[in-house]
Write a protein that holds these residues in place. Structure first.
Motif, PDB file in Angstrom:
ATOM      1  N   SER A 137       0.810  -1.225   0.000  1.00 43.45           N
ATOM      2  CA  SER A 137       0.000   0.000   0.000  1.00 43.45           C
ATOM      3  C   SER A 137       0.838   1.267   0.000  1.00 43.45           C
ATOM      4  CB  SER A 137      -0.927   0.014   1.224  1.00 43.45           C
ATOM      5  OG  SER A 137      -0.192  -0.124   2.417  1.00 43.45           O
TER       6      SER A 137
ATOM      7  N   PRO B 231      -2.241   0.891  -3.554  1.00 46.10           N
ATOM      8  CA  PRO B 231      -2.529   2.289  -3.216  1.00 46.10           C
ATOM      9  C   PRO B 231      -3.832   2.778  -3.844  1.00 46.10           C
ATOM     10  CG  PRO B 231      -0.232   2.027  -3.853  1.00 46.10           C
ATOM     11  CD  PRO B 231      -0.914   0.721  -4.156  1.00 46.10           C
ATOM     12  N   ARG B 232      -4.564   3.599  -3.110  1.00 45.49           N
ATOM     13  CA  ARG B 232      -5.837   4.137  -3.588  1.00 45.49           C
ATOM     14  C   ARG B 232      -5.773   5.653  -3.661  1.00 45.49           C
ATOM     15  NH1 ARG B 232      -8.516  -0.596  -5.092  1.00 45.49           N
ATOM     16  NH2 ARG B 232      -7.896  -2.216  -3.605  1.00 45.49           N
TER      17      ARG B 232
ATOM     18  N   THR C  31      -5.340   9.455  -4.748  1.00 42.96           N
ATOM     19  CA  THR C  31      -4.353  10.232  -5.492  1.00 42.96           C
ATOM     20  C   THR C  31      -3.084  10.372  -4.668  1.00 42.96           C
ATOM     21  OG1 THR C  31      -5.226  12.307  -4.607  1.00 42.96           O
ATOM     22  CG2 THR C  31      -6.135  11.534  -6.706  1.00 42.96           C
TER      23      THR C  31
ATOM     24  N   GLN D 158       2.196   7.862  -4.457  1.00 38.95           N
ATOM     25  CA  GLN D 158       2.245   6.402  -4.410  1.00 38.95           C
ATOM     26  C   GLN D 158       1.338   5.751  -5.447  1.00 38.95           C
ATOM     27  OE1 GLN D 158       1.396   5.764  -0.284  1.00 38.95           O
ATOM     28  NE2 GLN D 158       3.552   5.671   0.282  1.00 38.95           N
ATOM     29  N   THR D 159       0.299   6.459  -5.905  1.00 33.18           N
ATOM     30  CA  THR D 159      -0.584   5.869  -6.909  1.00 33.18           C
ATOM     31  C   THR D 159       0.099   5.776  -8.271  1.00 33.18           C
ATOM     32  OG1 THR D 159      -1.584   8.031  -7.378  1.00 33.18           O
ATOM     33  CG2 THR D 159      -2.676   6.629  -5.745  1.00 33.18           C
TER      34      THR D 159
ATOM     35  N   VAL E  56       0.581   2.350  -9.704  1.00 29.20           N
ATOM     36  CA  VAL E  56      -0.557   1.624 -10.271  1.00 29.20           C
ATOM     37  C   VAL E  56      -0.802   2.133 -11.682  1.00 29.20           C
ATOM     38  CG1 VAL E  56      -2.996   1.053 -10.048  1.00 29.20           C
ATOM     39  CG2 VAL E  56      -1.602   1.385  -7.992  1.00 29.20           C
TER      40      VAL E  56
END
Length: 675
Positions: free
Chosen positions: A139, A395-396, A398, A401-402, A405
């Motif tokens: 995450s 990660p979800r 914004t 870290q996103t 994805v």
């Protein structure tokens, strides 16, 4: 989130996963050196469950090929299962140490349990602690310093999202999210080919859930190396394990760890000549021949892991050979620079974490909107660690870290109406037809074909079924004869027309019992054995011009909930040109299909939408909205009904088919403010 929690989850799952199944024998007869054992359809006993329990039904499946068989009376004996003839409730046994039991006695099957190997890793405390320490990285991935960024320069045909995905190797953990038809495997092949070229000393372990998926991913890497003119690197990629599709490696024998190129050709010829399961003698001879060839391959691949740069295998094999993989690097250092999980959404979090310390960086490729890991236990911890994949931790929202994805958002499999249906139901409308596909006349022409009475420009067709399906004990599951007959009739007409070939069709159903019934009806009409009839769980990764989807019994609890929606996504998104749904009244009202049916209905509704604000300003609001097509902000749909107190109403979203509860007072106040 402790080590004790994971061990408790594994214990619960192992307890819910029987070590053996007992079937009652109806008849046993010798067939040369083999035995045919016909089983009583209504009797299955799973370890720890009562005889005939619903959860123990529908277990007789070709996944039991290779299981160990044992019986205790009248005389003790054992054998291995050469084949399962599902339609005939029959086992074909080989190497029996004594005659199998007669009618009325039990025969016990022991399927392979890979979960034992995963559990062994978690009871190795030092390794388990290292594995659990990897969890936060999912995450909150770390950007990696140094290294050469991947540009994809030799591959100018990459779509924008595919090219952006090459940046994923710059993170300690990253996610390649590939919805159906978006070229996830091709993208992964290019990424790994680029990675091997730009990181000359790096080593990669490529894992996937099935042997077929491993083959596809390995071949994608080799094709990308070939197209990128990186010929010297092709010999450094090796496909481990002996359960590969030999025919797929024709011309690419360098991927198999053997110096005997003719051996692979002989194996391919042998596998292509597999006889039907009913021809027991021929099947036995065929199995022995293939086994001998695979033994030769196994002996030639002992030192492959030490010398290759990219090794590929199944996640199951990786769990069973974890000790050997760990020993590839000294001082407990990760033996691989990059660990890749393909079809990662089907690998449990416990299984994934147990393998993660093998890599300095990890890449997860898959689709969390498709099938999740198979989990039996209802235990809370088992659901947490075994019913969810690494994608549940990605990660979800914004933020920096996103960037770890990458969502591939252009698909070139499904005709536009099918793709739009899948996009709106499962991907919030983010999935669209690729521009290059839309501009290709051949691509469009391949999706404009007549099927029986279904015209060429009708891509989603609902075939109405009058009778609802239901559970039949003798069939070991839900069945519906009317839809099975309708499927057989449609396919008979389609093949007789000469416009369709058997390999262009897949028939999908959620239930093994219905699959067996459909196969019987096709066989009774003399239709080709090449016609694929499959449960949806076995269809992920496949595609065909025509998909016939039969829910059989939409009222079954199995078809309710989040996992059922993933199953429906897989079923619908296999279709390229035609999607035919066999739907009864109960199916149409089920939680699984109601949104789909509502969306299709509203898609054909040509009424102009009335602004909800306009209706809310009238004195009879909200009663005046019922049955009206309305527009509420950026949403459009139909008002289905009022609540009992008249203070709210249900709005069916035309885009998703889902029902939304609307507060009437909110819109009345807005209307007064506008006035």
């Amino acid at each position: 989130m402790s080590l004790a929690d994971i061990r408790a989850a594994l214990t619960a799952e192992l307890s819910a996963t029987p070590e053996y199944y007992d079937f009652k024998v109806l008849h046993a007869e010798r067939d040369g050196t083999l035995w045919r054992v016909t089983l009583e359809p209504g009797y299955v006993f799973a370890e720890g469950q009562r005889p005939g329990a619903a959860s123990a039904q529908a277990l007789l499946d070709d996944s039991l090929d290779g299981a160990a068989a044992w019986w205790g009376s009248p005389t003790k004996g054992g054998a291995s299962v050469l084949a399962v003839v599902v339609e005939d409730d029959q086992l074909v046994l080989q190497n029996a140490s004594s005659p199998p039991p007669p009618a009325g006695h039990l025969i016990r099957l022991y399927p392979t349990r890979f979960l034992n190997a995963v559990a062994d890793a978690w009871w190795d405390t030092p390794w388990a602690e290292a594995a659990l320490a990897c969890l936060p990285d999912l995450s909150a991935p770390r950007p990696l310093r140094g290294g050469t960024p991947l540009t994809g320069e030799p591959f100018r045909w990459l779509r924008p999202a595919q090219r952006a995905a090459l940046a994923l190797t710059g993170f300690s953990s990253a996610f390649l999210w590939g919805p159906p038809g978006t070229g996830k495997t091709t993208t992964l092949g290019v990424l790994l080919a680029e990675y091997l070229d730009r990181h000359p000393t790096a080593r990669v372990l490529l894992l996937s859930t099935t042997n077929q998926a491993v083959d596809l991913a390995t071949l994608a890497v080799d094709k990308a190396l070939q197209k990128g003119r990186r010929e010297p690197l092709r010999a450094t990629v090796q496909r481990l394990g002996t359960r590969f599709d030999a025919a797929a490696y024709d011309g690419r024998e360098h991927l198999i760890p053997t110096q005997d190129r003719e051996l692979i050709a002989r194996l391919a010829r042998a596998e292509a000549a597999r006889p039907p399961s009913r021809d027991a003698h021929a099947l036995k001879a065929w199995a022995d021949r293939v086994s001998d060839l695979r033994d030769e391959l196994r002996a030639s691949s002992l030192k492959v892991l030490q010398r290759c740069r990219l090794a590929s295998m199944t996640t199951t094999r990786a769990a069973f050979t974890l000790k050997a993989l760990r020993e590839l690097a000294p001082d407990d250092e990760p033996p691989f620079d990059l660990l890749v999980f393909d079809e990662a959404s089907q690998v449990s979090l416990a299984h994934t974490l147990a393998l993660m310390p093998l890599g300095r960086a990890r890449l997860f490729a898959g689709d969390p909107q498709q099938l999740s890991p198979v989990q039996r236990s209802e235990d809370r911890l088992a659901r947490r660690w075994l019913g969810r994949s690494a994608f549940a931790e990605m990660p979800r929202g914004t933020g920096a870290q996103t960037a770890s994805v990458a969502l591939l958002d252009e698909q070139s499999r499904m005709a536009p109406p099918i793709g739009e249906l899948v996009s709106q139901l499962f991907y919030d409308g983010l999935l669209r037809v690729a521009a290059d596909a839309q501009a290709a006349p051949a691509w469009l022409a391949a999706r404009q074909r007549t099927l029986g009475d279904i015209p060429a420009d009708a891509h989603v067709h609902v075939h109405r079924i009058q009778t609802d399906g239901g559970w039949v004990a003798a069939e070991r599951g839900p069945v519906r004869r009317e839809s099975a007959e309708a499927i057989a009739e449609l396919l008979t007409q389609a093949l007789a027309s000469g416009q369709w070939q058997a390999e262009e069709v897949i028939v999908l159903t959620p239930f093994r019992a219905q699959r067996a019934l459909i196969r019987q009806r096709l066989r009774a009409r003399g239709l080709p054995e090449q016609l694929r009839v499959s449960t949806v769980h076995r269809a992920q990764g496949s595609e065909a011009p025509v998909v016939l989807f039969d829910p059989a019994d939409g009222a079954q609890p199995f078809l309710h909930g989040e996992e059922a929606q993933r199953l429906l996504n897989v079923g619908l998104s296999r279709a390229q040109a035609k999607l035919v749904l066999f739907v009864s009244p109960a199916d149409a009202a089920s939680p699984l299909l109601a949104p789909l049916m509502q969306r299709l209905r509203l898609e054909g509704d040509t009424r102009a939408a009335t602004p909800l604000l306009e209706l809310a300003a009238q004195p009879d609001f909200p009663a005046n909205t019922v049955g009206q097509r309305v527009r509420a902000g950026r949403h459009e749909g139909e008002v289905a009904r009022l609540s009992a107190d008249g203070q709210s109403f249900w709005f069916i979203n035309a885009r998703t088919g889902a029902e939304q509860l609307i507060d009437a007072a909110f819109w009345r106040k807005r209307a007064q403010g506008v006035g």
